[in-house]
Design a protein around this motif. Sequence first.
Motif, PDB file in Angstrom:
ATOM      1  N   GLU A  91       0.868  -1.195  -0.094  1.00  0.00           N
ATOM      2  CA  GLU A  91      -0.089   0.239  -0.030  1.00  0.00           C
ATOM      3  C   GLU A  91       0.778   1.309   0.081  1.00  0.00           C
TER       4      GLU A  91
ATOM      5  N   GLY B 159       1.472   0.491  10.905  1.00  0.00           N
ATOM      6  CA  GLY B 159       0.583   0.795   9.738  1.00  0.00           C
ATOM      7  C   GLY B 159       1.011  -0.296   8.580  1.00  0.00           C
TER       8      GLY B 159
ATOM      9  N   ASP C 214      -2.499  -2.495  11.893  1.00  0.00           N
ATOM     10  CA  ASP C 214      -2.859  -1.729  11.076  1.00  0.00           C
ATOM     11  C   ASP C 214      -4.336  -1.086  11.248  1.00  0.00           C
TER      12      ASP C 214
END
Length: 239
Positions: free
Chosen positions: A15, A42, A66
Amino acid sequence: MSAEFFTLHSDLPREGPGRPEDVAWALGLGGVQPGARILDAGCGPGADIAALLLAAAPGGHVTAVDAHAPFVAQAAKRWGRDSRVTLMTGDMQDAEGPFDVIWCAGALYFLGLREGLDVMRGKLRPGGILCFSELVFRGGEPDAALRTALEAEYPAIRPVTHLDGMIRAAGLEPVGQKILPRASLEAYYQPMEKRIAQLRPGADAALNRVLDEGAAEIALWRRHWEDFGYALCVTRRPE
Ligand SMILES: C[S@@+](CC[C@H](N)C(=O)[O-])C[C@H]1O[C@@H](n2cnc3c(N)ncnc32)[C@H](O)[C@@H]1O
Protein backbone atom coordinates in the motif's frame (compact mmCIF):
# COMPACT_ATOMS: atom_id res chain seq x y z
CA MET A 1 -11.86 7.07 3.14
CA SER A 2 -14.60 6.01 0.74
CA ALA A 3 -15.72 2.50 -0.20
CA GLU A 4 -14.43 3.23 -3.72
CA PHE A 5 -10.97 4.04 -2.35
CA PHE A 6 -10.85 0.62 -0.71
CA THR A 7 -12.15 -1.03 -3.88
CA LEU A 8 -9.02 0.25 -5.58
CA HIS A 9 -6.77 -0.46 -2.60
CA SER A 10 -7.85 -4.05 -2.00
CA ASP A 11 -5.63 -7.02 -2.57
CA LEU A 12 -2.66 -5.00 -3.73
CA PRO A 13 0.66 -6.53 -2.72
CA ARG A 14 1.55 -3.36 -0.85
CA GLU A 15 0.00 0.00 0.00
CA GLY A 16 3.00 2.28 -0.34
CA PRO A 17 6.42 2.42 -1.95
CA GLY A 18 9.10 -0.04 -0.90
CA ARG A 19 10.92 -3.29 -1.61
CA PRO A 20 12.65 -5.93 0.53
CA GLU A 21 15.98 -4.33 -0.42
CA ASP A 22 14.89 -1.12 1.30
CA VAL A 23 14.07 -2.96 4.52
CA ALA A 24 17.44 -4.72 4.37
CA TRP A 25 19.28 -1.43 3.76
CA ALA A 26 17.60 0.31 6.68
CA LEU A 27 17.91 -2.51 9.17
CA GLY A 28 21.49 -3.19 8.08
CA LEU A 29 22.31 0.42 8.89
CA GLY A 30 20.47 0.31 12.20
CA GLY A 31 22.17 -2.91 13.28
CA VAL A 32 19.31 -5.23 14.20
CA GLN A 33 19.75 -8.22 16.53
CA PRO A 34 18.46 -11.59 15.22
CA GLY A 35 15.98 -11.83 18.12
CA ALA A 36 14.62 -8.30 17.79
CA ARG A 37 11.15 -7.28 18.94
CA ILE A 38 9.77 -5.38 15.96
CA LEU A 39 6.70 -3.22 15.45
CA ASP A 40 5.41 -2.84 11.89
CA ALA A 41 3.29 0.28 12.44
CA GLY A 42 0.67 0.77 9.71
CA CYS A 43 1.59 -2.58 8.17
CA GLY A 44 -1.08 -2.49 5.43
CA PRO A 45 -1.30 -5.93 3.82
CA GLY A 46 1.95 -6.95 5.49
CA ALA A 47 4.31 -6.61 2.54
CA ASP A 48 7.35 -5.88 4.70
CA ILE A 49 6.93 -8.61 7.31
CA ALA A 50 8.91 -11.17 5.32
CA ALA A 51 11.90 -8.87 4.94
CA LEU A 52 11.70 -7.69 8.56
CA LEU A 53 11.66 -11.22 9.90
CA LEU A 54 13.40 -13.48 7.51
CA ALA A 55 16.20 -11.23 6.37
CA ALA A 56 16.85 -9.11 9.43
CA ALA A 57 15.69 -10.95 12.53
CA PRO A 58 14.82 -14.60 11.87
CA GLY A 59 14.55 -15.34 15.59
CA GLY A 60 12.62 -12.19 16.30
CA HIS A 61 9.00 -11.24 16.66
CA VAL A 62 6.92 -8.81 14.61
CA THR A 63 3.82 -7.07 15.95
CA ALA A 64 2.05 -5.82 12.83
CA VAL A 65 -0.74 -3.32 13.35
CA ASP A 66 -3.02 -1.49 10.95
CA ALA A 67 -6.19 0.52 11.41
CA HIS A 68 -7.89 -1.04 8.37
CA ALA A 69 -9.16 -4.56 9.17
CA PRO A 70 -9.18 -5.88 5.56
CA PHE A 71 -5.45 -5.10 5.25
CA VAL A 72 -4.78 -7.02 8.45
CA ALA A 73 -6.88 -9.90 7.10
CA GLN A 74 -4.72 -9.90 3.98
CA ALA A 75 -1.56 -10.04 6.12
CA ALA A 76 -3.13 -12.84 8.16
CA LYS A 77 -3.47 -15.02 5.05
CA ARG A 78 0.33 -15.23 4.97
CA TRP A 79 1.34 -14.79 8.59
CA GLY A 80 -1.68 -15.75 10.69
CA ARG A 81 -0.25 -19.14 11.64
CA ASP A 82 3.33 -18.01 12.28
CA SER A 83 4.00 -17.64 16.01
CA ARG A 84 6.69 -15.03 15.24
CA VAL A 85 4.00 -12.63 14.06
CA THR A 86 1.19 -10.97 16.03
CA LEU A 87 -1.37 -9.21 13.85
CA MET A 88 -3.58 -6.50 15.28
CA THR A 89 -6.31 -4.29 13.89
CA GLY A 90 -6.13 -0.95 15.66
CA ASP A 91 -4.26 2.27 16.19
CA MET A 92 -0.48 2.10 16.00
CA GLN A 93 -0.42 4.52 18.95
CA ASP A 94 -1.83 1.74 21.15
CA ALA A 95 0.86 -0.85 20.37
CA GLU A 96 2.65 -1.71 23.59
CA GLY A 97 6.43 -1.52 23.57
CA PRO A 98 9.19 -1.39 24.22
CA PHE A 99 10.42 -2.44 20.80
CA ASP A 100 13.95 -2.87 19.48
CA VAL A 101 12.85 -1.80 16.01
CA ILE A 102 9.89 0.16 14.74
CA TRP A 103 9.23 -0.02 11.02
CA CYS A 104 6.73 2.52 9.72
CA ALA A 105 6.52 2.60 5.92
CA GLY A 106 4.44 5.48 4.60
CA ALA A 107 2.26 5.68 7.70
CA LEU A 108 3.80 8.03 10.27
CA TYR A 109 2.32 11.07 8.54
CA PHE A 110 -1.15 9.92 9.58
CA LEU A 111 -0.21 10.99 13.12
CA GLY A 112 1.53 14.15 11.89
CA LEU A 113 5.26 13.66 11.48
CA ARG A 114 6.31 15.54 14.63
CA GLU A 115 3.73 13.84 16.81
CA GLY A 116 4.39 10.46 15.20
CA LEU A 117 8.10 10.74 15.97
CA ASP A 118 7.30 11.53 19.61
CA VAL A 119 4.86 8.64 19.91
CA MET A 120 7.23 6.12 18.35
CA ARG A 121 10.23 7.31 20.37
CA GLY A 122 8.20 6.48 23.47
CA LYS A 123 7.76 2.89 22.26
CA LEU A 124 11.47 2.26 21.61
CA ARG A 125 13.88 0.85 24.13
CA PRO A 126 16.96 3.05 24.61
CA GLY A 127 19.23 2.27 21.65
CA GLY A 128 16.28 0.99 19.60
CA ILE A 129 15.72 2.13 16.01
CA LEU A 130 12.82 3.72 14.20
CA CYS A 131 12.74 3.51 10.40
CA PHE A 132 10.09 5.48 8.55
CA SER A 133 9.40 6.73 5.04
CA GLU A 134 8.00 10.15 4.33
CA LEU A 135 6.89 12.05 1.22
CA VAL A 136 9.29 14.96 0.60
CA PHE A 137 10.48 17.52 -1.91
CA ARG A 138 13.89 16.30 -3.02
CA GLY A 139 15.72 19.50 -3.87
CA GLY A 140 15.16 23.21 -4.00
CA GLU A 141 11.92 25.04 -4.54
CA PRO A 142 9.50 22.92 -6.65
CA ASP A 143 7.45 24.64 -9.32
CA ALA A 144 4.20 26.14 -8.11
CA ALA A 145 1.88 23.74 -9.94
CA LEU A 146 3.66 20.70 -8.50
CA ARG A 147 3.61 22.19 -5.01
CA THR A 148 -0.13 22.85 -5.31
CA ALA A 149 -0.84 19.32 -6.55
CA LEU A 150 1.15 17.68 -3.78
CA GLU A 151 -0.05 19.94 -1.01
CA ALA A 152 -3.63 19.12 -1.98
CA GLU A 153 -2.87 15.53 -0.97
CA TYR A 154 -0.39 16.19 1.84
CA PRO A 155 -0.39 19.78 3.09
CA ALA A 156 2.59 19.17 5.39
CA ILE A 157 4.95 17.93 2.64
CA ARG A 158 8.39 19.48 3.27
CA PRO A 159 11.91 19.48 1.82
CA VAL A 160 13.97 16.42 2.64
CA THR A 161 16.54 18.69 4.30
CA HIS A 162 14.04 19.44 7.11
CA LEU A 163 13.82 15.87 8.32
CA ASP A 164 17.01 15.59 10.37
CA GLY A 165 16.04 18.65 12.42
CA MET A 166 12.62 17.17 13.15
CA ILE A 167 14.17 13.85 14.10
CA ARG A 168 16.55 15.57 16.54
CA ALA A 169 13.75 17.74 17.95
CA ALA A 170 11.90 14.53 18.83
CA GLY A 171 14.89 13.25 20.81
CA LEU A 172 16.06 10.76 18.19
CA GLU A 173 19.42 10.54 16.39
CA PRO A 174 19.47 10.45 12.59
CA VAL A 175 21.44 7.34 11.52
CA GLY A 176 20.95 7.46 7.75
CA GLN A 177 18.58 8.52 5.04
CA LYS A 178 17.98 7.85 1.36
CA ILE A 179 15.41 8.67 -1.26
CA LEU A 180 13.69 5.46 -2.29
CA PRO A 181 14.69 4.51 -5.83
CA ARG A 182 12.25 4.47 -8.73
CA ALA A 183 11.93 0.68 -8.51
CA SER A 184 10.51 1.03 -5.00
CA LEU A 185 7.78 3.35 -6.23
CA GLU A 186 7.04 1.12 -9.20
CA ALA A 187 6.67 -1.84 -6.83
CA TYR A 188 3.61 0.00 -5.52
CA TYR A 189 2.38 1.77 -8.64
CA GLN A 190 2.56 -1.01 -11.23
CA PRO A 191 0.15 -3.36 -9.42
CA MET A 192 -2.09 -0.37 -8.72
CA GLU A 193 -2.05 0.59 -12.40
CA LYS A 194 -3.05 -2.97 -13.34
CA ARG A 195 -5.91 -2.85 -10.87
CA ILE A 196 -7.14 0.47 -12.25
CA ALA A 197 -7.32 -1.11 -15.72
CA GLN A 198 -9.20 -4.15 -14.35
CA LEU A 199 -11.75 -1.99 -12.53
CA ARG A 200 -12.46 0.47 -15.38
CA PRO A 201 -15.03 -1.62 -17.26
CA GLY A 202 -18.32 -1.23 -15.43
CA ALA A 203 -17.03 1.37 -12.94
CA ASP A 204 -19.68 3.88 -11.85
CA ALA A 205 -19.00 7.61 -11.58
CA ALA A 206 -17.77 7.47 -7.98
CA LEU A 207 -15.37 4.62 -8.68
CA ASN A 208 -14.15 6.28 -11.89
CA ARG A 209 -13.29 9.39 -9.89
CA VAL A 210 -11.14 7.35 -7.52
CA LEU A 211 -9.51 5.50 -10.42
CA ASP A 212 -8.77 8.85 -12.11
CA GLU A 213 -7.17 10.12 -8.89
CA GLY A 214 -5.02 6.99 -8.65
CA ALA A 215 -3.93 7.29 -12.28
CA ALA A 216 -3.16 11.00 -11.80
CA GLU A 217 -1.02 10.25 -8.73
CA ILE A 218 1.01 7.72 -10.73
CA ALA A 219 1.38 10.08 -13.69
CA LEU A 220 2.45 12.97 -11.45
CA TRP A 221 5.18 10.90 -9.84
CA ARG A 222 6.47 9.54 -13.17
CA ARG A 223 6.62 13.10 -14.55
CA HIS A 224 8.29 14.64 -11.50
CA TRP A 225 10.23 11.85 -9.82
CA GLU A 226 13.34 14.04 -9.73
CA ASP A 227 11.46 16.68 -7.73
CA PHE A 228 9.75 14.66 -5.03
CA GLY A 229 9.84 11.19 -3.56
CA TYR A 230 9.90 9.16 -0.37
CA ALA A 231 12.75 9.57 2.07
CA LEU A 232 13.52 6.43 4.06
CA CYS A 233 14.98 7.52 7.40
CA VAL A 234 16.79 5.40 9.96
CA THR A 235 16.88 6.91 13.45
CA ARG A 236 17.95 5.76 16.88
CA ARG A 237 16.74 6.49 20.39
CA PRO A 238 19.82 7.47 22.36
CA GLU A 239 20.94 5.02 25.07
C1 LIG B 1 0.41 4.18 2.77
S1 LIG B 1 -0.18 2.80 3.68
C2 LIG B 1 1.31 1.87 3.91
C3 LIG B 1 1.05 0.43 4.31
C4 LIG B 1 2.27 -0.47 4.42
N1 LIG B 1 3.23 0.02 5.38
C5 LIG B 1 2.91 -0.66 3.08
O1 LIG B 1 3.97 -0.04 2.84
O2 LIG B 1 2.37 -1.43 2.29
C6 LIG B 1 -0.49 3.48 5.27
C7 LIG B 1 -1.18 2.53 6.23
O3 LIG B 1 -1.29 3.12 7.52
C8 LIG B 1 -2.52 2.71 8.09
N2 LIG B 1 -2.84 3.64 9.17
C9 LIG B 1 -3.17 4.93 9.10
N3 LIG B 1 -3.32 5.46 10.34
C10 LIG B 1 -3.09 4.45 11.21
C11 LIG B 1 -3.10 4.36 12.64
N4 LIG B 1 -3.33 5.43 13.40
N5 LIG B 1 -2.81 3.16 13.18
C12 LIG B 1 -2.54 2.08 12.42
N6 LIG B 1 -2.53 2.12 11.07
C13 LIG B 1 -2.80 3.28 10.48
C14 LIG B 1 -3.49 2.70 6.92
O4 LIG B 1 -4.61 1.90 7.18
C15 LIG B 1 -2.58 2.15 5.82
O5 LIG B 1 -2.66 0.75 5.73
